[in-house]
Each structure stands twice: as C-alpha cells, then as structure tokens.
Design an enzyme around this catalytic site. Structure first.
Site, mmCIF file in Angstrom:
data_model
loop_
_atom_site.group_PDB
_atom_site.id
_atom_site.type_symbol
_atom_site.label_atom_id
_atom_site.label_comp_id
_atom_site.label_asym_id
_atom_site.label_seq_id
_atom_site.Cartn_x
_atom_site.Cartn_y
_atom_site.Cartn_z
ATOM 1 N N ARG A 105 -4.417 -15.808 6.783
ATOM 2 C CA ARG A 105 -4.950 -14.476 6.474
ATOM 3 C C ARG A 105 -6.367 -14.627 5.948
ATOM 4 N NH1 ARG A 105 -0.498 -11.458 2.817
ATOM 5 N NH2 ARG A 105 1.367 -12.208 3.856
ATOM 6 N N ASP A 124 0.813 -7.398 10.989
ATOM 7 C CA ASP A 124 1.727 -8.122 10.115
ATOM 8 C C ASP A 124 2.886 -8.672 10.937
ATOM 9 O OD1 ASP A 124 2.104 -8.626 7.049
ATOM 10 O OD2 ASP A 124 4.093 -8.306 7.874
ATOM 11 N N ARG A 163 -7.916 0.519 3.457
ATOM 12 C CA ARG A 163 -6.474 0.686 3.325
ATOM 13 C C ARG A 163 -6.171 2.048 2.687
ATOM 14 N NH1 ARG A 163 -2.271 -0.451 -0.416
ATOM 15 N NH2 ARG A 163 -0.562 -1.661 0.465
ATOM 16 N N TYR A 201 13.442 -12.395 6.686
ATOM 17 C CA TYR A 201 13.115 -11.077 6.115
ATOM 18 C C TYR A 201 14.138 -10.033 6.546
ATOM 19 C CZ TYR A 201 8.700 -12.851 4.347
ATOM 20 O OH TYR A 201 7.763 -13.564 3.650
ATOM 21 N N ARG A 212 -6.715 -8.257 0.437
ATOM 22 C CA ARG A 212 -6.974 -7.591 -0.836
ATOM 23 C C ARG A 212 -8.093 -8.181 -1.679
ATOM 24 N NH1 ARG A 212 -0.903 -7.730 -2.597
ATOM 25 N NH2 ARG A 212 -1.140 -9.623 -1.381
#
Ligand code: 1CP
Length: 323
Positions: free
Chosen positions: A2, A52, A15, A128, A6
């Site tokens: 990534r 994602d 965002r 997940y 942020r």
C-alpha cells in the site's frame, strides 16, 4: 505494498469527499485520484491501483462494511449453506468500477510509471470471510482447513475463480503487473501450506495465462520464512514480496529463482534518520538491481511522517545511482 492511504492528508480529504472507504473504492474518478496522489509527491517507478482485497468477497455476495477504527466487518461464511448463499456467476462483473479505475489511471499515468493491479490471495480472503473480519489468530479458518471441510474447499474454489477473472480484467483494462496479497500465508504449516497457499496462487496464475493475461505476477506471501523458495518454485511467480523480518541474505539467495520485492521495515520509515538510510543502503547493496523491486516489507502505517518517505526515496536514488 500500500502506498496511498491515511498517512497522506490529500487521501483523507478525498476519502471524506467520497463519503466512505467503500464509496471511494467504487468511484473510478476518485480512486484514480487517490492512486495518483503518492506519485505527485514522490519519485516512484510504479503505482498500485487503489481498491481493497475485500471487494472480491463482496462481489460474491458477502455483506461488507468498514467500521470506523475497527477495520472490515464481513457476514461470516461457516457452512455449506453459507457458501451456497454466495454467487460466482456475474461476480466479476460487479467489480466493473475497478476496471474503469484502471483505465482512467492508465490514461493519466506517465509512461515511465508502471501500474500494478492486485487481489487478495484465496487463503487470506477466506480468513476474512470465515472470521467475519480481522482476527488475531484466525483459528476458525485454520481449523476448517486442517479438517479439510468440504464447505471450506468449495469457498476456496469460488475465491480462486473470481480472482482469476478479476485480475484478468484488470490486465485487460491496462494493469501491467499484478500482485497477489497473501497477508496470512504464514498461518499454515507443512501439510496445509501446499493446499491452501501454494496451489491456489498457482491456479490463479494458470487462470490468468489461460485468459491471455501475460503480465508478471508478484506474490506477497507474508510469513513464509524458509518456505519462500518452495512458494516461488511451485507457483511460478515472477517476484516474491518479502516481509521485513526476512534476512536480506535470504532475499539475495532467492534471486536465483525469481525477483524479490521489499523489504524495508515500515517502522524504519517512521523512525527516519540513520536507521532509515542504513536500511535502504543495505537492500541496494545486497541485491542485484535487475532482480529487486525496492519496497517496504508491509504497508505504510497511517502515522508515517511524509518527510521520511521523501527521505527514503531520495536515499534510494542516491545509493542506486544507476538512473
Ligand atoms: O481509509 C481507510 O481508513 C482505509 C484504510 C485502507 C486502505 C488505504 C484499507 C482498509 N484498504 C486500503 C487500500 C488497500 N488495501 C490497497 C490499495 C493500495 C494503496 O493503498 O496504495 C491495497 C493493496 C490493500 C490490500 C489489503 N487490504 C490487504 C493486503 C495487504 C496488507 O496490507 O496486508 C489487506 C489484508 C486488506 C484488508 C483491509 N483493508 C483495510 C483494512 C483496515 C484491512 C484489514 C487489515 C487487517 O485485518 O489487519
């Protein structure tokens, strides 16, 4: 790894403009914008698509949300009935906004910058889905794998199928390389690694080739340690992403089998100073440049100071010297 995210104020602003993280992922104009943001600040050789790994399970029909501060929440899949509630047919079509993002990025990307597409590896995506989100030990999933539960194998097959199609369409839209993220590959020991880490990645690469997608594949199978060589040999990845605890001497050894990517400690970038400079130097000196993709050993932390990222890139250009 990534590289948007942020730690950049402009990311946080976009965002907010999008409304939520998922709204941002499904908005091609804004996702392309976020992909470009790190390139405007830093002298980078590649961009990674903004999306994602959890969009693929959502496309299969698993309900997904991102709760503030807590990460992803997914509707859990824990039985054959749950698997039958998912739908492979049409799943890759639901991801069309992502292919549109790829096309838009390609339009605006400088010619010397490569675009990397990506998906999650089946094992990591399955963790997940089974756990219903992030989980410290992923024991439910590891037990389902150890028992060889039929529903779990059926789930893995679905994820493999959707991933082949998803990546092939990213390539068709212009991605020049793809990366498969197996963040939790290190969960599995002998007897399970072959079936749930190596074989699924091998099948995705075969599926890509069968669809005419001929781009290099980077496999980031985190935590494999001494099993990296087996992973490279048996999957046929062009490059192996390496996490930072892997010794650089081992990375150098692995270049006999494939290129390597990594593996600066994200904490070194946060720390800055001589530890950062030495870390960059160590990698450049130990690895042949034609076999090494300089990168972090995992994604940037949100608290990373931007000036340290600038410093990292400047050091890399200084030590590398060849351009
Ligand atoms: O804005 C926010 O608060 C969301 C933070 C964020 C970002 C920026 C998430 C949530 N995903 C992403 C984008 C992302 N994720 C990219 C795009 C490229 C870029 O940012 O430059 C990529 C490649 C990923 C991959 C990803 N997502 C992985 C594999 C790589 C890794 O870091 O190990 C995983 C495990 C995820 C799941 C995920 N997405 C986001 C969170 C909080 C999580 C869960 C992480 C966990 O369980 O620890």
């Amino acid at each position: 790894m990534r590289q948007a995210g942020r730690y950049l104020p402009e990311y946080r602003k976009t965002r907010e403009e999008a409304g939520s993280f998922l709204d941002l992922c499904y908005n091609p104009a804004l996702s392309a914008e976020v992909t470009f943001q790190p390139l405007r600040r830093f002298d980078l050789d590649a961009a990674i698509l903004f999306a994602d790994i959890l969009l693929a399970p959502q496309a299969l029909g698993a309900k997904l949300s991102f709760s503030a501060g807590e990460g992803p929440v997914l509707e859990p899949v824990r039985s054959m009935e749950d698997v039958k509630g998912l739908k492979l047919e049409g799943a890759a079509d639901k991801l069309s906004p992502i292919y549109e993002t790829v096309s838009r990025i390609i339009e605006g990307l400088p010619a010397h910058v490569a675009l990397i597409g990506f998906c999650g590896a089946p094992w990591t995506v399955a963790t997940y889905m089974v756990e219903g989100g992030g989980s410290p030990e992923r024991l439910r999933t590891r037990i389902a794998a150890a028992r060889g539960e039929a529903w779990f194998d059926a789930l893995m097959d679905m994820i493999i199928e959707v991933s082949c199609e998803y990546l092939a369409r990213q390539v068709k839209a212009g991605a020049e390389c793809v990366q498969i993220f197996d963040t939790w590959a290190g969960d599995l020991g002998d007897g399970l690694r072959e079936k749930y880490v190596i074989e699924p990645v091998r099948r995705i690469i075969a599926g890509l080739r069968a669809r005419g997608a001929d781009v290099p594949v980077i496999g980031f199978a985190r935590g494999l340690g001494a099993a990296q060589e087996e992973f490279i040999r048996e999957t046929g990845v062009a490059a192996a992403g390496c996490e930072w605890p892997l010794p650089v001497a081992e990375m150098a050894r692995l270049t006999e089998f494939a290129a390597v990517q990594g593996n600066l400690d994200p904490a070194a970038v946060m720390a800055g100073g001589s530890f950062l400079r030495d870390g960059v130097k160590r990698l450049v000196e130990a690895l042949p440049r034609e076999k090494h993709i300089f990168n972090l050993g995992h994604g940037f932390k949100p608290e990373t100071p931007i000036e340290n990222v600038e410093e990292m890139v400047a050091c890399l250009r200084e030590f590398d010297g060849a351009d």
